[in-house]
Scaffold this motif. Structure first.
Motif, PDB file in Angstrom:
ATOM      1  N   GLY A 136       0.762  -1.238   0.000  1.00 32.95           N
ATOM      2  CA  GLY A 136       0.000   0.000   0.000  1.00 32.95           C
ATOM      3  C   GLY A 136       0.795   1.291   0.000  1.00 32.95           C
ATOM      4  N   THR A 167      -7.888   1.291   1.924  1.00 30.69           N
ATOM      5  CA  THR A 167      -8.406  -0.066   2.079  1.00 30.69           C
ATOM      6  C   THR A 167      -9.921  -0.092   2.165  1.00 30.69           C
ATOM      7  OG1 THR A 167      -6.384  -0.727   3.224  1.00 30.69           O
ATOM      8  CG2 THR A 167      -8.283  -2.179   3.471  1.00 30.69           C
ATOM      9  N   ILE A 202     -14.651  -1.192  -0.461  1.00 32.85           N
ATOM     10  CA  ILE A 202     -13.368  -1.866  -0.240  1.00 32.85           C
ATOM     11  C   ILE A 202     -12.533  -1.684  -1.496  1.00 32.85           C
ATOM     12  CG2 ILE A 202     -12.224  -4.073   0.191  1.00 32.85           C
ATOM     13  CD1 ILE A 202     -14.646  -4.910   1.786  1.00 32.85           C
ATOM     14  N   ASN A 255      -9.081  -2.560  -1.822  1.00 27.90           N
ATOM     15  CA  ASN A 255      -7.961  -3.469  -2.030  1.00 27.90           C
ATOM     16  C   ASN A 255      -7.994  -4.553  -0.963  1.00 27.90           C
ATOM     17  OD1 ASN A 255      -4.968  -4.369  -1.749  1.00 27.90           O
ATOM     18  ND2 ASN A 255      -5.002  -3.172  -3.641  1.00 27.90           N
ATOM     19  N   ASN A 311      -5.696  -6.017   0.778  1.00 27.34           N
ATOM     20  CA  ASN A 311      -4.348  -6.107   1.303  1.00 27.34           C
ATOM     21  C   ASN A 311      -4.360  -6.737   2.695  1.00 27.34           C
ATOM     22  OD1 ASN A 311      -4.995  -4.042   3.178  1.00 27.34           O
ATOM     23  ND2 ASN A 311      -4.318  -2.454   1.737  1.00 27.34           N
ATOM     24  N   ASN A 315      -4.162  -5.589   5.531  1.00 26.03           N
ATOM     25  CA  ASN A 315      -4.809  -4.844   6.613  1.00 26.03           C
ATOM     26  C   ASN A 315      -6.326  -4.985   6.620  1.00 26.03           C
ATOM     27  OD1 ASN A 315      -2.286  -3.688   7.391  1.00 26.03           O
ATOM     28  ND2 ASN A 315      -2.486  -2.186   5.749  1.00 26.03           N
ATOM     29  N   LEU A 316      -6.889  -5.592   5.587  1.00 23.91           N
ATOM     30  CA  LEU A 316      -8.341  -5.562   5.423  1.00 23.91           C
ATOM     31  C   LEU A 316      -9.090  -6.234   6.565  1.00 23.91           C
ATOM     32  CD1 LEU A 316     -10.878  -4.888   3.856  1.00 23.91           C
ATOM     33  CD2 LEU A 316     -10.546  -6.973   2.498  1.00 23.91           C
ATOM     34  N   ASN A 353     -11.892  -2.436  -7.545  1.00 21.22           N
ATOM     35  CA  ASN A 353     -11.041  -3.155  -6.591  1.00 21.22           C
ATOM     36  C   ASN A 353     -10.318  -4.260  -7.355  1.00 21.22           C
ATOM     37  OD1 ASN A 353      -9.997  -5.009  -4.671  1.00 21.22           O
ATOM     38  ND2 ASN A 353     -11.508  -4.380  -3.167  1.00 21.22           N
ATOM     39  N   GLU A 405      -7.539 -12.915   2.525  1.00 20.64           N
ATOM     40  CA  GLU A 405      -8.347 -11.760   2.898  1.00 20.64           C
ATOM     41  C   GLU A 405      -9.737 -11.845   2.277  1.00 20.64           C
ATOM     42  OE1 GLU A 405      -7.570  -9.467   5.076  1.00 20.64           O
ATOM     43  OE2 GLU A 405      -5.536 -10.216   5.409  1.00 20.64           O
TER      44      GLU A 405
END
Length: 427
Positions: free
Chosen positions: A135, A227, A244, A246, A248, A250-251, A277, A284
């Motif tokens: 990111g 995100t 949403i 991405n 990644n 952290n999602l 997206n 994830e």
């Protein structure tokens, strides 16, 4: 032919004169052939010794294949012949460097597979790729890919220079700073689009309705990939709009915090917005889908080249499994986005609104290599929970709604409007 006995007890053989003459000729011919062969062999042998040239490969380590390698019987002689010729004859060989020649050969090997998603990254490119998926990077902020050999924009990222400059999902990139993109790989194109913040890159794009193409100037900037965003919408403000951007790493934690921050009642609904997206990590996508599915439901199936399948099931608590919802998608929805949208439509009959998704249903595995380079290699296809493969085709929404340039300029979102209409009818 008469046989006579000699005085010493041995038998003598009398040969007619004519026959003896023929035998003399045959013997002479045999001797001539032998001398010719000997002379030719000697001449060739001497010439071979004089012309013999050994290919000497210096400063190259680990030339032997690993013991568990399947590359038995592979002949590398031509490879080293070309290596030697380049080193000996090409004026720029010294500037390129031996390690870059090796990297180039590896890239040629991955290109030979014919799969745009299988890519070798040098250590420098591997670091940039890791920055992208984590990111943070400097560039224009757009996910790019190829379809039928044509470089295109999968999706501009939210609030990115690409989005602000007017790039749209599906735009075909014909040239970058005046250099045509024919035959240019995604990774090469990404390198050209990246750059220091404040510098400019010009993309020549083709778009439906613009037959002559369009030059778009984009000022690069430091990109922080968002995100997730949320807001409440609808007549009674009882629809949670979750965007949403991405999938990644952290999602999962961010989504949990988002849901726990809202107290959903039986009168509330969710619009899950996966437009533009481009995807991300498989785990994830599975984690997100688990919020909306009963435990034990199939989320996605991986089908490997060995014909073996691996099925991913919902193992979460299904906290949102009964919440009415609609999913928004478009041509920039790819990979992990398509997994979630497909899983919820198959398992729950969730309606999709928008435009047909990108259609990327292959699984890539990122493998770190010994010198910090890496290989992103396709290892499987993704299948919907019902076994359907849609690679290259995409998910067709239940309600196809397009957004025109006029809508964008007017600040209208007919896709979101349709999703609200459908969801309010369920509440």
């Amino acid at each position: 032919m008469p046989i006579q006995k000699k005085k010493d007890g041995f038998k003598s053989l009398q040969i007619p004169k004519g026959f003896a003459f023929v035998m003399a000729i045959l013997v002479s011919m045999a001797l001539i052939s032998y001398w010719s062969y000997s002379a030719g062999f000697s001449l060739g042998f001497d010439e071979g010794l004089r012309q013999t040239r050994n290919i000497v490969i210096q400063n190259v380590a680990n030339m032997e294949a690993p013991e568990d390698s399947e590359a038995e019987g592979v002949d590398f002689s031509v490879f080293w012949e070309v290596w030697d010729m380049l080193q000996a004859k090409h004026p720029d060989a010294g500037e390129v460097g031996e390690q870059n020649l090796i990297y180039g050969a590896i890239k040629g090997m991955t290109d030979a597979i014919g799969d745009a998603n299988t890519v070798f990254f040098t250590p420098e490119d591997a670091q940039k790729f890791n920055d992208d998926i984590n990111g943070s990077f400097s560039g224009i902020g757009a996910e790019i890919g190829t379809r039928d050999g044509q470089l295109l924009i999968i999706a501009p990222l939210k609030d990115s220079p690409a989005e602000k400059a007017g790039l749209q999902a599906g735009d075909e990139v014909l040239a970058i700073n005046g250099e045509l993109t024919v035959g240019v790989s995604v990774e090469e194109a990404a390198k050209k689009m990246r750059g220091e913040a404040g510098t400019t890159v010009v993309l020549r794009i083709s778009r439906e309705g613009l037959p002559d193409g369009l030059d778009i100037s984009i000022v690069r900037d430091n990109i922080q990939i968002p995100t997730i965003d949320t807001s409440t919408i609808g007549k009674d403000e009882n629809i949670l709009h979750i965007q949403i951007y991405n999938f990644n790493s952290n999602l999962s934690s961010l989504f949990r915090k988002t849901i726990l921050g809202f107290k959903l009642s039986s009168r509330d609904g969710i619009i899950l917005d996966l437009r533009n997206n481009p995807g991300g990590f498989l785990n994830e996508a599975v984690d997100l889908a688990e919020w909306f599915l009963e435990k034990g439901k199939v989320v996605v199936i991986e089908k490997f080249a060995s014909e073996q399948d691996e099925t991913f099931y919902s193992e979460g608590n299904g906290a949102l499994k009964n919440v009415p919802m609609v999913i928004l998608v478009n041509g920039g929805s790819a990979s992990a986005s398509e997994i979630v949208a497909g899983a919820l439509r198959v398992n729950r009959g969730i309606q999709l609104v928008g435009e047909t998704t990108f259609g990327k249903w292959t699984v890539q595995q990122l493998a770190g290599l010994s010198d910090d380079s890496s290989l992103k290699v396709t290892v499987a296809n993704w299948l919907l929970p019902d076994g359907t493969l849609i690679e290259g085709n995409g998910l067709v929404p239940n309600y196809v709604v397009e957004i025109t340039d006029e809508d964008v300029l007017a600040g209208k979102d007919p896709q979101l409007d349709k999703a609200i209409e459908l969801l309010e009818a369920q509440l």
